[in-house]
Design a protein around this motif. Structure first.
Motif, short mmCIF file in Angstrom:
data_model
loop_
_atom_site.label_atom_id
_atom_site.label_comp_id
_atom_site.label_asym_id
_atom_site.label_seq_id
_atom_site.Cartn_x
_atom_site.Cartn_y
_atom_site.Cartn_z
N SER A 22 3.46 40.13 2.37
CA SER A 22 4.36 40.56 1.30
C SER A 22 5.81 40.17 1.58
CB SER A 22 4.27 42.08 1.14
OG SER A 22 5.26 42.55 0.26
N ALA A 23 6.51 39.82 0.49
CA ALA A 23 7.94 39.55 0.59
C ALA A 23 8.75 40.80 0.92
CB ALA A 23 8.44 38.95 -0.73
N ASP A 24 8.12 41.97 0.82
CA ASP A 24 8.83 43.21 1.14
C ASP A 24 9.37 43.20 2.56
OD1 ASP A 24 7.91 43.95 -1.35
OD2 ASP A 24 6.54 45.52 -0.62
N LEU A 25 8.62 42.62 3.49
CA LEU A 25 9.02 42.65 4.90
C LEU A 25 10.29 41.83 5.12
CD1 LEU A 25 5.53 42.33 6.66
CD2 LEU A 25 6.68 44.35 5.71
N GLN A 26 10.32 40.62 4.57
CA GLN A 26 11.51 39.79 4.70
C GLN A 26 12.71 40.43 3.99
OE1 GLN A 26 13.27 37.23 6.61
NE2 GLN A 26 11.19 36.42 6.40
N GLU A 27 12.44 41.09 2.87
CA GLU A 27 13.53 41.74 2.14
C GLU A 27 14.17 42.85 2.96
OE1 GLU A 27 15.94 40.95 -0.52
OE2 GLU A 27 13.95 40.12 -0.91
N LEU A 28 13.34 43.62 3.65
CA LEU A 28 13.88 44.68 4.52
C LEU A 28 14.77 44.11 5.62
CD1 LEU A 28 10.72 46.94 4.72
CD2 LEU A 28 13.03 47.80 4.26
N ALA A 29 14.50 42.86 6.00
CA ALA A 29 15.28 42.23 7.06
C ALA A 29 16.62 41.70 6.59
CB ALA A 29 14.48 41.09 7.69
N GLN A 30 16.81 41.58 5.26
CA GLN A 30 18.05 40.95 4.80
C GLN A 30 18.84 41.74 3.76
OE1 GLN A 30 17.21 37.17 2.76
NE2 GLN A 30 15.12 37.86 2.39
N THR A 31 18.25 42.74 3.13
CA THR A 31 18.95 43.47 2.07
C THR A 31 19.26 44.89 2.53
OG1 THR A 31 17.83 42.14 0.41
CG2 THR A 31 18.81 44.20 -0.34
N PRO A 32 20.53 45.31 2.50
CA PRO A 32 20.96 46.56 3.14
C PRO A 32 20.66 47.81 2.32
CG PRO A 32 22.85 45.46 2.17
CD PRO A 32 21.68 44.53 1.97
N VAL A 33 19.38 48.14 2.20
CA VAL A 33 18.94 49.33 1.48
C VAL A 33 18.02 50.13 2.38
CG1 VAL A 33 17.62 50.17 -0.51
CG2 VAL A 33 19.17 48.22 -0.78
N THR A 34 18.20 51.44 2.42
CA THR A 34 17.27 52.32 3.12
C THR A 34 16.10 52.62 2.19
OG1 THR A 34 18.86 53.32 4.64
CG2 THR A 34 16.96 54.65 4.04
N VAL A 35 14.90 52.28 2.63
CA VAL A 35 13.70 52.44 1.82
C VAL A 35 12.87 53.59 2.38
CG1 VAL A 35 11.58 51.34 1.00
CG2 VAL A 35 13.68 49.98 1.25
N VAL A 36 12.61 54.59 1.53
CA VAL A 36 11.79 55.73 1.93
C VAL A 36 10.40 55.54 1.35
CG1 VAL A 36 11.54 58.24 1.90
CG2 VAL A 36 13.83 57.21 1.93
N ALA A 37 9.40 55.43 2.22
CA ALA A 37 8.01 55.19 1.82
C ALA A 37 7.10 55.98 2.73
CB ALA A 37 7.70 53.70 1.90
N ALA A 38 5.85 56.12 2.32
CA ALA A 38 4.86 56.79 3.18
C ALA A 38 4.22 55.76 4.11
CB ALA A 38 3.81 57.48 2.33
N GLY A 39 5.05 54.91 4.70
CA GLY A 39 4.57 53.82 5.53
C GLY A 39 4.18 52.62 4.67
N ALA A 40 3.39 51.74 5.25
CA ALA A 40 2.83 50.61 4.50
C ALA A 40 1.51 51.05 3.86
CB ALA A 40 2.60 49.42 5.42
N LYS A 41 1.12 50.37 2.79
CA LYS A 41 -0.13 50.72 2.12
C LYS A 41 -1.30 50.59 3.09
CE LYS A 41 1.37 49.54 -2.57
NZ LYS A 41 2.73 49.04 -2.31
N ALA A 42 -2.20 51.57 3.05
CA ALA A 42 -3.28 51.65 4.02
C ALA A 42 -4.30 50.52 3.88
CB ALA A 42 -3.98 53.00 3.90
N ILE A 43 -4.26 49.79 2.78
CA ILE A 43 -5.19 48.67 2.57
C ILE A 43 -4.79 47.44 3.38
CG2 ILE A 43 -5.91 49.40 0.26
CD1 ILE A 43 -3.81 47.52 -0.90
N LEU A 44 -3.64 47.51 4.05
CA LEU A 44 -3.09 46.37 4.79
C LEU A 44 -3.53 46.38 6.24
CD1 LEU A 44 0.51 46.68 3.35
CD2 LEU A 44 -1.20 44.99 2.66
N ASP A 45 -3.18 45.31 6.95
CA ASP A 45 -3.33 45.27 8.40
C ASP A 45 -2.07 45.92 8.98
OD1 ASP A 45 -3.24 44.52 11.13
OD2 ASP A 45 -4.60 42.84 10.72
N LEU A 46 -2.17 47.21 9.30
CA LEU A 46 -0.98 47.96 9.70
C LEU A 46 -0.39 47.51 11.03
CD1 LEU A 46 -1.85 51.57 8.47
CD2 LEU A 46 -0.60 49.75 7.30
N PRO A 47 -1.19 47.28 12.08
CA PRO A 47 -0.57 46.81 13.32
C PRO A 47 0.22 45.52 13.14
CG PRO A 47 -2.79 47.58 13.76
CD PRO A 47 -2.63 47.55 12.27
N LYS A 48 -0.33 44.56 12.39
CA LYS A 48 0.39 43.30 12.17
C LYS A 48 1.63 43.52 11.29
CE LYS A 48 -3.32 39.88 12.76
NZ LYS A 48 -4.42 40.76 13.17
#
Length: 301
Positions: free
Chosen positions: A139-165
């Motif tokens: 997801s582009a969400d990961l790169q966005e978190l690295a470059q756009t200065p916004v604090t994002v409140v979420a319940a983690g990453a979606k559980a359907i994903l590979d969470l360790p990676k």
């Protein structure tokens, strides 16, 4: 010039210097059926108001970037068909071509930062999909978190994903991942993913201070606050894991890929859990909205 429209509520909040929390719009167009999508969106907006901040649901409507939607606009978007799902790659094209689109996490972060909003509440972020070593589906969400200065409140990453990676990529990108009130990283519908959080904070004040300190240091990007779902609403990961595996196999068999994967998986889990996953989803979004409002209030002190 970007056609930018603030709702009357947002315009008043900006003039008064009030706390504001951004909200995405794909949860309305791609997350739930009508009218439950609009009802949930209104609940989330009201939770932010009740917590002392102003909600800013973000969407592109007929080529204009809207920061905050009126009740009529929210209802129209909730009924609309064929709405584009916008991320960093296609947001500008949608605006330029006069289109209508709902913002993902990445696009909402861009719009929030562009309009001066520092805090964003969502359900869960995107990340590294299963078998990404073959598909390169990240997801582009990961790169966005690295470059756009916004604090994002979420319940983690979606559980359907590979969470360790997913969390390994966030570490590589230098994104702070902060578990709120516990040492374990949550996994969307479940409070404990089995992974230990790299950072823990127990107050909205500490999270807001970390946001300001990153800005003072000149560090790019935002921070991810992993807020666990309320205990009474969670679905334990042991119960979810086999259902997620089943849904993933079905997606592979049916040749579903790209942006269609996540909506398909969420719908199948809704069916496989007999609606329980949607109830949990609503509970965690409301919980994230309240924490985001508290952080936003701290930032304007």
């Amino acid at each position: 010039m970007i056609p930018l429209h603030f709702s009357p509520e947002l315009a008043s909040a900006r003039d008064a210097g009030r706390a504001v929390v951004a909200l995405e719009s794909t949860i309305i167009t791609h997350g739930m059926p009508y009218p439950q999508n609009v009802e949930t969106a209104r609940q989330v907006e009201q939770a932010i108001r009740d917590a002392g901040a102003v909600p800013a649901t973000i969407a592109v409507l007929e080529g204009a970037l809207h920061i905050g939607l009126t009740p009529d606009q929210l209802d129209t978007l909730g009924r609309a068909k064929g709405v584009a799902k916008l991320s960093r790659a296609d947001m500008a094209a949608c605006i330029a071509m006069g289109g209508t689109g709902a913002t993902t996490v990445a696009a909402t972060m861009i719009a929030a930062s562009f309009s001066g909003i520092a805090v964003f509440a969502t359900g869960g972020i995107g990340g590294v999909h299963k078998d990404a070593e073959q598909s390169f589906d990240i997801s582009a969400d990961l790169q966005e978190l690295a470059q756009t200065p916004v604090t994002v409140v979420a319940a983690g990453a979606k559980a359907i994903l590979d969470l360790p990676k997913t969390f390994e990529v966030l570490e590589t990108l230098g994104v702070p991942v902060i578990a709120y009130g516990q040492d374990a990283l949550p996994a969307f519908w479940s409070r404990d993913s089995g992974l230990t959080a790299p950072l823990r904070m127990d107050s909205a004040s500490d999270i807001a201070h970390a946001h300001k300190t990153r800005a003072a240091l000149g560090l790019p990007g935002g921070q991810l606050v992993a807020n666990p779902i309320p205990r009474e609403a969670e679905i334990p990961k042991e119960a979810l894991a086999p259902l997620i595996e089943q849904a993933l196999r079905e997606a592979d068999t049916q040749g579903i890929d790209g942006k269609a994967v996540t909506p398909f998986l969420l719908q199948r889990l809704f069916e496989l859990t007999e609606g329980r996953s949607l109830e949990a989803n609503i509970a965690l979004v409301l919980n994230n909205a309240r924490l985001a409002a508290a952080i936003s209030r701290e930032l304007i002190k």
